[in-house]
Design a protein around this motif. Sequence first.
Motif, PDB file in Angstrom:
ATOM      1  N   VAL A   5       0.836  -1.201   0.000  1.00 54.91           N
ATOM      2  CA  VAL A   5       0.000   0.000   0.000  1.00 54.91           C
ATOM      3  C   VAL A   5       0.870   1.250   0.000  1.00 54.91           C
ATOM      4  CG1 VAL A   5      -1.741   1.288   1.277  1.00 54.91           C
ATOM      5  CG2 VAL A   5      -1.905  -1.186   1.125  1.00 54.91           C
ATOM      6  N   LEU A   6       1.938   1.245   0.806  1.00 52.41           N
ATOM      7  CA  LEU A   6       2.844   2.396   0.822  1.00 52.41           C
ATOM      8  C   LEU A   6       3.520   2.604  -0.526  1.00 52.41           C
ATOM      9  CD1 LEU A   6       4.530   2.026   4.333  1.00 52.41           C
ATOM     10  CD2 LEU A   6       3.059   3.894   3.566  1.00 52.41           C
ATOM     11  N   ARG A   7       3.831   1.515  -1.179  1.00 56.64           N
ATOM     12  CA  ARG A   7       4.461   1.629  -2.490  1.00 56.64           C
ATOM     13  C   ARG A   7       3.491   2.199  -3.521  1.00 56.64           C
ATOM     14  NH1 ARG A   7       6.361  -2.947  -2.462  1.00 56.64           N
ATOM     15  NH2 ARG A   7       4.697  -4.085  -3.526  1.00 56.64           N
ATOM     16  N   CYS A   8       2.221   1.830  -3.433  1.00 60.88           N
ATOM     17  CA  CYS A   8       1.229   2.312  -4.400  1.00 60.88           C
ATOM     18  C   CYS A   8       0.754   3.731  -4.092  1.00 60.88           C
ATOM     19  CB  CYS A   8       0.035   1.360  -4.440  1.00 60.88           C
ATOM     20  SG  CYS A   8       0.419  -0.303  -5.042  1.00 60.88           S
ATOM     21  N   ILE A   9       0.625   4.065  -2.802  1.00 62.21           N
ATOM     22  CA  ILE A   9       0.081   5.368  -2.448  1.00 62.21           C
ATOM     23  C   ILE A   9       1.009   6.496  -2.872  1.00 62.21           C
ATOM     24  CG2 ILE A   9       1.102   5.390  -0.149  1.00 62.21           C
ATOM     25  CD1 ILE A   9      -2.337   6.775  -1.103  1.00 62.21           C
ATOM     26  N   GLN A  10       2.324   6.238  -2.902  1.00 65.63           N
ATOM     27  CA  GLN A  10       3.266   7.283  -3.297  1.00 65.63           C
ATOM     28  C   GLN A  10       3.189   7.604  -4.788  1.00 65.63           C
ATOM     29  OE1 GLN A  10       7.255   7.132  -1.221  1.00 65.63           O
ATOM     30  NE2 GLN A  10       6.515   5.091  -0.674  1.00 65.63           N
ATOM     31  N   GLN A  11       2.555   6.738  -5.565  1.00 70.04           N
ATOM     32  CA  GLN A  11       2.408   6.999  -6.996  1.00 70.04           C
ATOM     33  C   GLN A  11       1.237   7.929  -7.295  1.00 70.04           C
ATOM     34  OE1 GLN A  11       2.089   3.205  -8.925  1.00 70.04           O
ATOM     35  NE2 GLN A  11       4.052   2.455  -8.128  1.00 70.04           N
ATOM     36  N   VAL A  12       0.259   8.019  -6.391  1.00 67.30           N
ATOM     37  CA  VAL A  12      -0.944   8.820  -6.660  1.00 67.30           C
ATOM     38  C   VAL A  12      -1.183   9.905  -5.629  1.00 67.30           C
ATOM     39  CG1 VAL A  12      -2.073   6.936  -7.885  1.00 67.30           C
ATOM     40  CG2 VAL A  12      -2.409   7.150  -5.432  1.00 67.30           C
ATOM     41  N   ALA A  13      -0.344  10.027  -4.592  1.00 69.87           N
ATOM     42  CA  ALA A  13      -0.599  11.011  -3.537  1.00 69.87           C
ATOM     43  C   ALA A  13       0.727  11.531  -2.990  1.00 69.87           C
ATOM     44  CB  ALA A  13      -1.443  10.399  -2.412  1.00 69.87           C
ATOM     45  N   MET A  14       0.626  12.687  -2.286  1.00 73.57           N
ATOM     46  CA  MET A  14       1.774  13.314  -1.633  1.00 73.57           C
ATOM     47  C   MET A  14       1.469  13.462  -0.142  1.00 73.57           C
ATOM     48  SD  MET A  14       4.102  13.921  -3.969  1.00 73.57           S
ATOM     49  CE  MET A  14       5.137  15.156  -3.206  1.00 73.57           C
ATOM     50  N   LEU A  15       2.523  13.438   0.671  1.00 70.32           N
ATOM     51  CA  LEU A  15       2.374  13.521   2.123  1.00 70.32           C
ATOM     52  C   LEU A  15       2.326  14.985   2.542  1.00 70.32           C
ATOM     53  CD1 LEU A  15       2.237  11.578   4.571  1.00 70.32           C
ATOM     54  CD2 LEU A  15       4.673  12.009   4.897  1.00 70.32           C
ATOM     55  N   VAL A  16       1.234  15.375   3.206  1.00 67.32           N
ATOM     56  CA  VAL A  16       1.056  16.733   3.707  1.00 67.32           C
ATOM     57  C   VAL A  16       0.629  16.627   5.162  1.00 67.32           C
ATOM     58  CG1 VAL A  16      -0.202  18.901   3.470  1.00 67.32           C
ATOM     59  CG2 VAL A  16       0.403  17.601   1.441  1.00 67.32           C
ATOM     60  N   GLN A  17       1.495  17.097   6.078  1.00 69.68           N
ATOM     61  CA  GLN A  17       1.218  17.065   7.518  1.00 69.68           C
ATOM     62  C   GLN A  17       0.849  15.654   7.986  1.00 69.68           C
ATOM     63  OE1 GLN A  17      -1.227  20.180   9.064  1.00 69.68           O
ATOM     64  NE2 GLN A  17      -0.541  21.689   7.555  1.00 69.68           N
ATOM     65  N   GLY A  18       1.570  14.662   7.472  1.00 68.50           N
ATOM     66  CA  GLY A  18       1.365  13.279   7.888  1.00 68.50           C
ATOM     67  C   GLY A  18       0.184  12.598   7.230  1.00 68.50           C
ATOM     68  N   ASN A  19      -0.594  13.309   6.418  1.00 70.56           N
ATOM     69  CA  ASN A  19      -1.739  12.746   5.711  1.00 70.56           C
ATOM     70  C   ASN A  19      -1.443  12.711   4.212  1.00 70.56           C
ATOM     71  OD1 ASN A  19      -3.911  12.731   8.019  1.00 70.56           O
ATOM     72  ND2 ASN A  19      -2.982  14.773   8.098  1.00 70.56           N
TER      73      ASN A  19
END
Length: 589
Positions: A201-215
């Motif tokens: 999930v961490l590998r896939c989420i970085q392809q479609v989202a960016m981390l902002v204030q831990g979210n």
Amino acid sequence: MAHVQTKRVPTPRELHLTPLHGILQLRPSFTYLDKADAKHREREAANEGGDSSQDEAEDDVKQITVRFSRPETEQARQRRVQSYEFLQKRQAEEHWVHLHYYGLKDSRSEHERQYLFSQGHGLAENTELIKSPSEYLMMLMPPSVEEENNKPMAPSNVLSMAQLRTLPLADQIKILMKNVKVMPFANLMSLLGSGTDSTAVLRCIQQVAMLVQGNWVVKSDVLYPKDTSSPHSGVPAEVLCRGRDFVMWKFTQDRWVVRKEVAAVTKLCPEDVKDFLEHMSVARINKGWEFMLPYDEDFVKKHPDIVQRQRMLWMGIQAKLEKVYNLVKEHLTPKKQETQSGHPLLVSGEQRVNMAKAKVKQSYGQLEKEFQKQKAELKSNDTSSKIDVSNIRIKEEPVSDEEPMDTSVYEGLNNGIANGLHAEEDSMDSLNGHLPGSCSDRVAQELKAFVSSTFKKQFVLTLSELKRLFNLHLASLPPGHILFSGISDKMLQDMVLDIGCKQILVPFPPQTAASPDELKVYALWEAGDIYDQHRQVLLEIFSKNYRVRRNVIQNQLSQDLNKQEVDRVLKDCCVSYGGMWYLKGTVQS
């Protein structure tokens, strides 16, 4: 096997199933009754007295009519073949086959009956039974078609959780983030179901989202794919992604963002900026826009490697934004230090306004000191030549009731100019016109080129429509363009008159609800083609009435033009609505 009919033969402890390849239907025939009726009629005819041999000697001459059948079409032939009469005729023409009947106890019947029993005793030889028990049970009791039809139809862009979990993991995460837009990692794991690998999930989420204030916030290019545009302003997706990335980056620096500051930097329309902010924040009265979710300390402490990688990505995005929007690094350094702490510093909207006012006053004071210093140096010069003050140009605009054109969303980040006027009302002088001579000439050239090209395409424009087209033109220009220095309504109207346009005094009705800018109508008086004189006649007609019937225009122009040429002149300057013709932009809603 789903379409094979079987014959069941039960025996003690066994059940034999034999496939049936054909069924013959035996129906009774009552032809002997027809023969009996025919004999009865013959007997009655023989019993009737009188010999009619003399009457039958001479045959009557009868007229015969010959008829030829018409050629039959393919559709008529198909209807005739499928008709009941044709089927009855075919059935009557069928030849009877005489059969020999053998009783139930006959040896031949017993011999044929043995073929209904399987000769093998092992399951391996039963090649007909190839379905699993569950499949065979589904064949015996298929799901009801009515139940499937009764299910409510969902929209085409909506997936249920059951349908969502049938997709690959990357697609599941992309669809969830595209719909939710902002989500903590824990909530995402709960939606994906138990048993999902968090590393994947961490590998896939970085392809479609960016981390902002831990979210996690969905990436801009996912919401605005390539070759798309804004539904509000028509700005291409590349510009929208750049503006939304700026908003996301601002939330990595602070929990609060001011909408006007974002609009001033990105040069986008207020509707687009509002969409960006609503994706990830909530509006607070007199404070600004606050990030939607609290700071997720658990994720930051649990995954420091992901946080460090995202910080590096944001540094690259920040460098690109600084280059595109010409951001001043001195204003960014304090906010970088704040992000290194656990919680960003909270600054309200009122504090930001007070800070902006203080900076304006401080900047004005410094400019005033520099001007006085330069003036003193020029006075102390002993040369007899005339003092050159070309670099210090003070322009005083006449007082007018007309409001300046609202291009505040296109102002620069640090120029402090809005529509040619200083942002502070209590400041003493207007900063509009404080440009070097070469810059003012360039502004005039750029503005003249835009106005000329626009009127050569449109011929007739209201001031409101011209301002709208000018704002769209500004949005398409690169950041830092010379036209961002501030263009007032008066400058725009003066340029319209300078290029040869004239204001058409259209007599609008007294009860009109049009705005003052919509009441000002300008037309290109001479375009340099053969239709200039005819367009001028048409404009003179509309200076007497704001709407005209076609026959009036036709009578005025048909002396020198044919119908096609009249249509072209009308298309250049007018629009038709409800059987009447109006100048462009003057149709009353």
